[in-house]
Design an enzyme around this catalytic site. Structure first.
Site, PDB file in Angstrom:
ATOM      1  N   GLU A  62       0.674  15.631  19.411  1.00  0.00           N
ATOM      2  CA  GLU A  62       0.507  14.325  18.784  1.00  0.00           C
ATOM      3  C   GLU A  62      -0.590  13.515  19.464  1.00  0.00           C
ATOM      4  O   GLU A  62      -1.359  12.816  18.808  1.00  0.00           O
ATOM      5  CB  GLU A  62       1.828  13.560  18.784  1.00  0.00           C
ATOM      6  N   CYS A 218      -3.912  16.262  -0.950  1.00  0.00           N
ATOM      7  CA  CYS A 218      -4.257  14.879  -1.306  1.00  0.00           C
ATOM      8  C   CYS A 218      -5.216  14.321  -0.254  1.00  0.00           C
ATOM      9  O   CYS A 218      -4.945  13.333   0.421  1.00  0.00           O
ATOM     10  CB  CYS A 218      -2.982  14.041  -1.392  1.00  0.00           C
ATOM     11  N   CYS A 225      -5.707  17.948  -7.271  1.00  0.00           N
ATOM     12  CA  CYS A 225      -4.488  17.569  -7.978  1.00  0.00           C
ATOM     13  C   CYS A 225      -3.813  18.764  -8.649  1.00  0.00           C
ATOM     14  O   CYS A 225      -2.592  18.769  -8.835  1.00  0.00           O
ATOM     15  CB  CYS A 225      -4.796  16.495  -9.019  1.00  0.00           C
ATOM     16  N   CYS A 228      -1.136  20.008  -6.501  1.00  0.00           N
ATOM     17  CA  CYS A 228      -0.181  19.022  -5.989  1.00  0.00           C
ATOM     18  C   CYS A 228       1.172  19.152  -6.680  1.00  0.00           C
ATOM     19  O   CYS A 228       1.244  19.144  -7.916  1.00  0.00           O
ATOM     20  CB  CYS A 228      -0.727  17.613  -6.187  1.00  0.00           C
ATOM     21  N   CYS A 234       2.330  11.192 -10.035  1.00  0.00           N
ATOM     22  CA  CYS A 234       1.426  10.389  -9.214  1.00  0.00           C
ATOM     23  C   CYS A 234       0.925   9.168  -9.978  1.00  0.00           C
ATOM     24  O   CYS A 234       0.255   9.289 -11.014  1.00  0.00           O
ATOM     25  CB  CYS A 234       0.249  11.250  -8.764  1.00  0.00           C
TER      26      CYS A 234
END
Length: 317
Positions: A62, A218, A225, A228, A234
């Site tokens: 992280e 995205c 798309c 997706c 969306c």
């Protein structure tokens, strides 16, 4: 940016009862199921997602993944964990060694912060990364995002993990805008909490899945798309993909900036075994005012330690 080990609990199984239309808001459960199912099939196999990474491996990833692409992080991450497999191993080293091992990941203050977190974990928590969100947040160098990410991805807890990728997915799928605001807003945090599944395991998986969707599908540019799993729900796509109306989004420049000069100065110090004379550092950048400003900034940030006689080195304390 990381993902937890697959939990035993299954995602919410609710499905939409009608086809969403432009201006409508998808039900949270109607987003959870397809996004998590997509993630189960398409998630990248990354070392910090494997069970053996443990909470420390998740925390290291992280720190490294903030503003740095995965492909640049991978080799440094693996070298870091091979050298310092536990927080106590890093805590025993001078902070300058963390800066040296950070290499060219950029934003090297992250290395100092990670070292500081390792020291605190060793001193306060017996060398184990705490699982409590408040205790994570109390560690040096840990902000709200990192605390939530470690609690969620390492310990499978229910937290809103809101990075750039997740914010973009939520902006498009729910709010109907191409991009989120430049800085995270209270409204975005409220939306992220509202979208969280109720149980810990599914919430943790949702956090990882929505993040991966933003990273792979995205994306900020050239979104795909057709790939997706929630394209049919969306809000941005249903509205015809209206163009961004906010302030122009400019990429960060690097060439000729103080950041570039700082990087060149640090590169010399990282490669040096003994303290480096000022004259050697002077050769890395011709413009003396900018060079001096960059060096002063490194000293002020604790990344470089000045010594008598015009010598410099990475910090020992």
């Amino acid at each position: 940016m990381t993902a937890p080990t697959k939990p035993q609990s299954s995602p919410a199984d609710a499905t939409p009862t009608s086809t969403p239309t432009a201006g409508s808001t998808p039900a949270p459960s109607a987003l959870h199921t397809p996004v998590i199912a997509w993630f189960e099939t398409h998630a990248r196999d990354l070392p910090w997602r494997r069970p053996e990474a443990g909470p420390w491996g998740v925390m290291v990833s992280e720190f490294m993944l903030q503003q740095t692409p995965v492909n640049r992080v991978l080799p440094v991450y693996e070298q870091w964990l091979a050298r310092w497999p536990r927080p106590a191993d890093l805590a025993k080293e001078p902070p300058g060694e963390a800066v040296r091992a950070w290499g060219r990941l950029g934003y090297p203050r992250r290395a100092l912060r990670l070292h500081g977190a390792a020291v605190a974990i060793t001193e306060r928590h017996g060398g184990d990364v705490p699982r409590d969100h408040a205790q994570l947040l109390a560690l040096p160098g840990i902000g709200e995002y990192t605390a939530a990410a470690v609690a969620s991805f390492a310990y499978g807890q229910r937290h809103a993990v809101l990075d750039t990728n997740v914010r973009r997915v939520f902006a498009r799928a729910v709010s109907g805008t191409q991009y989120p605001p430049n800085a995270t807003t209270a409204a975005e945090r409220k939306l992220a909490r509202a979208l969280l599944p109720e149980d810990d395991g599914t919430a943790s998986r949702w956090a990882a899945a929505s993040m991966e969707l933003g990273a792979l599908v995205c994306t900020a540019k050239n979104e795909t798309c057709a790939r997706c799993p929630i394209a049919g729900q969306c809000a941005w796509r249903l509205a015809g993909k209206p163009a961004h109306e906010g302030p122009a989004r400019r990429g960060q420049t690097y060439a000729g900036t103080d950041r570039q000069v700082r990087g060149k100065l640090l590169a010399v110090l990282r490669d040096a075994i003994t303290p480096v004379p000022q004259a050697v550092l002077d050769r890395v950048w011709d413009e003396p005012v900018q060079r001096a400003r960059a060096l002063d900034g490194l000293v002020s940030d604790g990344l470089v330690e000045p010594l008598p006689g015009g010598l410099y080195r990475l910090p020992l304390t």
